[in-house]
Write a protein that holds these residues in place. Structure first.
Motif, PDB file in Angstrom:
ATOM      1  N   ARG A 188       0.785  -1.233   0.000  1.00  0.00           N
ATOM      2  CA  ARG A 188       0.000   0.000   0.000  1.00  0.00           C
ATOM      3  C   ARG A 188       0.822   1.292   0.000  1.00  0.00           C
ATOM      4  NH1 ARG A 188      -5.392  -0.396   1.673  1.00  0.00           N
ATOM      5  NH2 ARG A 188      -6.053  -2.460   2.314  1.00  0.00           N
ATOM      6  N   VAL A 189       2.019   1.269   0.529  1.00  0.00           N
ATOM      7  CA  VAL A 189       2.800   2.491   0.723  1.00  0.00           C
ATOM      8  C   VAL A 189       3.882   2.574  -0.353  1.00  0.00           C
ATOM      9  CG1 VAL A 189       4.246   3.798   2.337  1.00  0.00           C
ATOM     10  CG2 VAL A 189       2.342   2.407   3.220  1.00  0.00           C
ATOM     11  N   ALA A 190       3.680   3.463  -1.310  1.00  0.00           N
ATOM     12  CA  ALA A 190       4.588   3.567  -2.461  1.00  0.00           C
ATOM     13  C   ALA A 190       6.006   3.930  -2.048  1.00  0.00           C
ATOM     14  CB  ALA A 190       4.047   4.589  -3.458  1.00  0.00           C
ATOM     15  N   SER A 191       6.178   4.651  -0.957  1.00  0.00           N
ATOM     16  CA  SER A 191       7.521   5.064  -0.544  1.00  0.00           C
ATOM     17  C   SER A 191       8.324   3.920   0.084  1.00  0.00           C
ATOM     18  CB  SER A 191       7.447   6.250   0.413  1.00  0.00           C
ATOM     19  OG  SER A 191       6.653   5.928   1.534  1.00  0.00           O
ATOM     20  N   LEU A 192       7.687   2.793   0.366  1.00  0.00           N
ATOM     21  CA  LEU A 192       8.443   1.619   0.803  1.00  0.00           C
ATOM     22  C   LEU A 192       9.039   0.969  -0.446  1.00  0.00           C
ATOM     23  CD1 LEU A 192       6.070   0.113   3.516  1.00  0.00           C
ATOM     24  CD2 LEU A 192       8.230   1.336   3.863  1.00  0.00           C
ATOM     25  N   THR A 193      10.326   0.774  -0.448  1.00  0.00           N
ATOM     26  CA  THR A 193      11.040   0.304  -1.639  1.00  0.00           C
ATOM     27  C   THR A 193      10.894  -1.207  -1.843  1.00  0.00           C
ATOM     28  OG1 THR A 193      13.069  -0.059  -0.396  1.00  0.00           O
ATOM     29  CG2 THR A 193      12.745   2.154  -1.359  1.00  0.00           C
ATOM     30  N   GLU A 194      11.332  -1.666  -3.003  1.00  0.00           N
ATOM     31  CA  GLU A 194      11.294  -3.103  -3.312  1.00  0.00           C
ATOM     32  C   GLU A 194      12.038  -3.927  -2.263  1.00  0.00           C
ATOM     33  OE1 GLU A 194       9.753  -5.011  -5.753  1.00  0.00           O
ATOM     34  OE2 GLU A 194       8.650  -3.165  -6.132  1.00  0.00           O
ATOM     35  N   GLU A 195      13.143  -3.381  -1.761  1.00  0.00           N
ATOM     36  CA  GLU A 195      13.927  -4.136  -0.775  1.00  0.00           C
ATOM     37  C   GLU A 195      13.181  -4.307   0.546  1.00  0.00           C
ATOM     38  OE1 GLU A 195      17.577  -2.248   0.646  1.00  0.00           O
ATOM     39  OE2 GLU A 195      16.578  -0.309   0.672  1.00  0.00           O
ATOM     40  N   THR A 196      12.107  -3.557   0.762  1.00  0.00           N
ATOM     41  CA  THR A 196      11.364  -3.671   2.023  1.00  0.00           C
ATOM     42  C   THR A 196      10.210  -4.664   1.959  1.00  0.00           C
ATOM     43  OG1 THR A 196       9.916  -1.770   1.570  1.00  0.00           O
ATOM     44  CG2 THR A 196      11.999  -1.318   2.711  1.00  0.00           C
TER      45      THR A 196
ATOM     46  N   ASP B 265       9.508 -10.568   2.637  1.00  0.00           N
ATOM     47  CA  ASP B 265      10.403 -11.711   2.474  1.00  0.00           C
ATOM     48  C   ASP B 265      11.827 -11.295   2.130  1.00  0.00           C
ATOM     49  OD1 ASP B 265       9.523 -10.877  -0.085  1.00  0.00           O
ATOM     50  OD2 ASP B 265       9.782 -12.884  -0.930  1.00  0.00           O
ATOM     51  N   ARG B 266      12.009 -10.087   1.647  1.00  0.00           N
ATOM     52  CA  ARG B 266      13.343  -9.586   1.311  1.00  0.00           C
ATOM     53  C   ARG B 266      13.988  -8.842   2.481  1.00  0.00           C
ATOM     54  NH1 ARG B 266      10.973  -7.252  -4.239  1.00  0.00           N
ATOM     55  NH2 ARG B 266      10.968  -9.220  -5.393  1.00  0.00           N
ATOM     56  N   SER B 267      13.163  -8.154   3.262  1.00  0.00           N
ATOM     57  CA  SER B 267      13.680  -7.285   4.321  1.00  0.00           C
ATOM     58  C   SER B 267      13.677  -7.915   5.701  1.00  0.00           C
ATOM     59  CB  SER B 267      12.834  -6.014   4.390  1.00  0.00           C
ATOM     60  OG  SER B 267      11.505  -6.323   4.814  1.00  0.00           O
ATOM     61  N   GLY B 268      12.805  -8.892   5.911  1.00  0.00           N
ATOM     62  CA  GLY B 268      12.650  -9.434   7.260  1.00  0.00           C
ATOM     63  C   GLY B 268      11.830  -8.514   8.141  1.00  0.00           C
ATOM     64  N   LEU B 269      11.071  -7.608   7.515  1.00  0.00           N
ATOM     65  CA  LEU B 269      10.197  -6.679   8.237  1.00  0.00           C
ATOM     66  C   LEU B 269       8.781  -6.831   7.703  1.00  0.00           C
ATOM     67  CD1 LEU B 269      12.406  -3.463   7.944  1.00  0.00           C
ATOM     68  CD2 LEU B 269      12.160  -4.910   9.978  1.00  0.00           C
TER      69      LEU B 269
ATOM     70  N   VAL C  28      -5.287   1.890  17.084  1.00  0.00           N
ATOM     71  CA  VAL C  28      -5.019   1.780  15.648  1.00  0.00           C
ATOM     72  C   VAL C  28      -3.633   2.367  15.432  1.00  0.00           C
ATOM     73  CG1 VAL C  28      -5.708   2.486  13.326  1.00  0.00           C
ATOM     74  CG2 VAL C  28      -7.465   2.014  15.049  1.00  0.00           C
ATOM     75  N   SER C  29      -2.737   1.559  14.920  1.00  0.00           N
ATOM     76  CA  SER C  29      -1.360   2.017  14.760  1.00  0.00           C
ATOM     77  C   SER C  29      -0.666   1.219  13.666  1.00  0.00           C
ATOM     78  CB  SER C  29      -0.592   1.844  16.072  1.00  0.00           C
ATOM     79  OG  SER C  29      -0.561   0.472  16.451  1.00  0.00           O
ATOM     80  N   ILE C  30       0.456   1.749  13.221  1.00  0.00           N
ATOM     81  CA  ILE C  30       1.314   1.021  12.299  1.00  0.00           C
ATOM     82  C   ILE C  30       2.254   0.179  13.154  1.00  0.00           C
ATOM     83  CG2 ILE C  30       3.176   1.234  10.588  1.00  0.00           C
ATOM     84  CD1 ILE C  30       1.824   3.889   9.696  1.00  0.00           C
ATOM     85  N   ASN C  31       2.415  -1.079  12.776  1.00  0.00           N
ATOM     86  CA  ASN C  31       3.294  -1.973  13.513  1.00  0.00           C
ATOM     87  C   ASN C  31       4.363  -2.507  12.571  1.00  0.00           C
ATOM     88  OD1 ASN C  31       4.315  -3.537  15.583  1.00  0.00           O
ATOM     89  ND2 ASN C  31       2.819  -5.157  15.358  1.00  0.00           N
ATOM     90  N   ILE C  32       5.607  -2.347  12.982  1.00  0.00           N
ATOM     91  CA  ILE C  32       6.734  -2.885  12.230  1.00  0.00           C
ATOM     92  C   ILE C  32       7.272  -4.065  13.036  1.00  0.00           C
ATOM     93  CG2 ILE C  32       9.031  -2.432  11.266  1.00  0.00           C
ATOM     94  CD1 ILE C  32       8.237   0.590  11.318  1.00  0.00           C
TER      95      ILE C  32
ATOM     96  N   GLY D  25      20.509  -1.211   8.908  1.00  0.00           N
ATOM     97  CA  GLY D  25      19.908   0.121   8.855  1.00  0.00           C
ATOM     98  C   GLY D  25      18.598   0.187   8.098  1.00  0.00           C
ATOM     99  N   LEU D  26      18.181  -0.931   7.499  1.00  0.00           N
ATOM    100  CA  LEU D  26      16.930  -0.935   6.748  1.00  0.00           C
ATOM    101  C   LEU D  26      15.736  -0.632   7.659  1.00  0.00           C
ATOM    102  CD1 LEU D  26      15.560  -1.241   4.026  1.00  0.00           C
ATOM    103  CD2 LEU D  26      15.442  -3.720   4.455  1.00  0.00           C
ATOM    104  N   ALA D  27      15.745  -1.165   8.865  1.00  0.00           N
ATOM    105  CA  ALA D  27      14.646  -0.890   9.810  1.00  0.00           C
ATOM    106  C   ALA D  27      14.544   0.604  10.083  1.00  0.00           C
ATOM    107  CB  ALA D  27      14.841  -1.669  11.103  1.00  0.00           C
TER     108      ALA D  27
END
Length: 186
Positions: free
Chosen positions: A73-81, A84-88, A105-109, A121-123
């Protein structure tokens, strides 16, 4: 009253047509599912998960048809995120009995087992991307859940109702206006 799907679209945006899950099945293992049609605990692979993905994809339960991680849903999250690729795994979280106004109601990482997203540093990059609006952001490293947005000083003033110093007054007022209806801490 707005539905969960409506809130996901309002807060995270619509599902991006150009993004598909592909061979990512992280949500099929990581998440708790507790619906009348289907239930499974967190951290347990879905009984329908096969080496090639969902074994009942054409007839999967409604929760599986309508739930999408934030990467979808979030276009600013890159392909690496992609999870299965990022672990997030980033998602909108709904807590039935929140302990404070930032949990309902919150965003959970979620950092998945074996992920090196913190070390690389990806997180941090994902946090920077998501901590830019009036939506609480929680980070879970598997052992604890931490409120990352708003920062601890702003959260303190929102939760306690204490007067905020001038440098934080506008931000605290904005959070109180949005989340004050949910009350402070217990």
């Amino acid at each position: 009253m707005q539905t969960q799907a409506d809130l996901e679209t309002i807060l995270l945006g619509p599902v991006l047509a150009e993004r598909t899950c592909g061979d990512c099945t992280v949500c099929c293992t990581a998440l708790v599912v507790d619906t009348p049609e289907f239930a499974k605990p967190a951290g347990t692979p879905c009984v329908h998960l096969t080496g090639k993905g969902c074994g009942i994809h054409p007839v999967r339960p409604p929760i599986c048809r309508t739930w999408f991680c934030a990467w979808r849903r979030v276009a600013s999250l890159t392909e690496e995120t992609r999870p299965d690729r990022s672990g997030l795994l980033v998602s909108l979280n709904f807590v039935r009995e929140p302990q404070n106004c930032f949990e309902g109601v919150s965003i959970n990482i979620r950092v998945l087992a074996g992920s090196d997203a913190i070390a690389t540093g990806l997180a941090g990059k994902v946090l920077d991307t998501l901590c830019d609006q009036l939506v609480p952001v929680w980070f879970s490293d598997g052992s604890k859940k931490m409120l990352m947005h708003p920062d601890k000083d702003v959260a303190h003033f929102v939760l306690t109702g204490d007067p905020a110093p001038p440098n934080l007054a506008d931000e605290v007022a904005a959070w109180r206006d949005r989340y004050g209806v949910f009350g402070g801490s217990d």
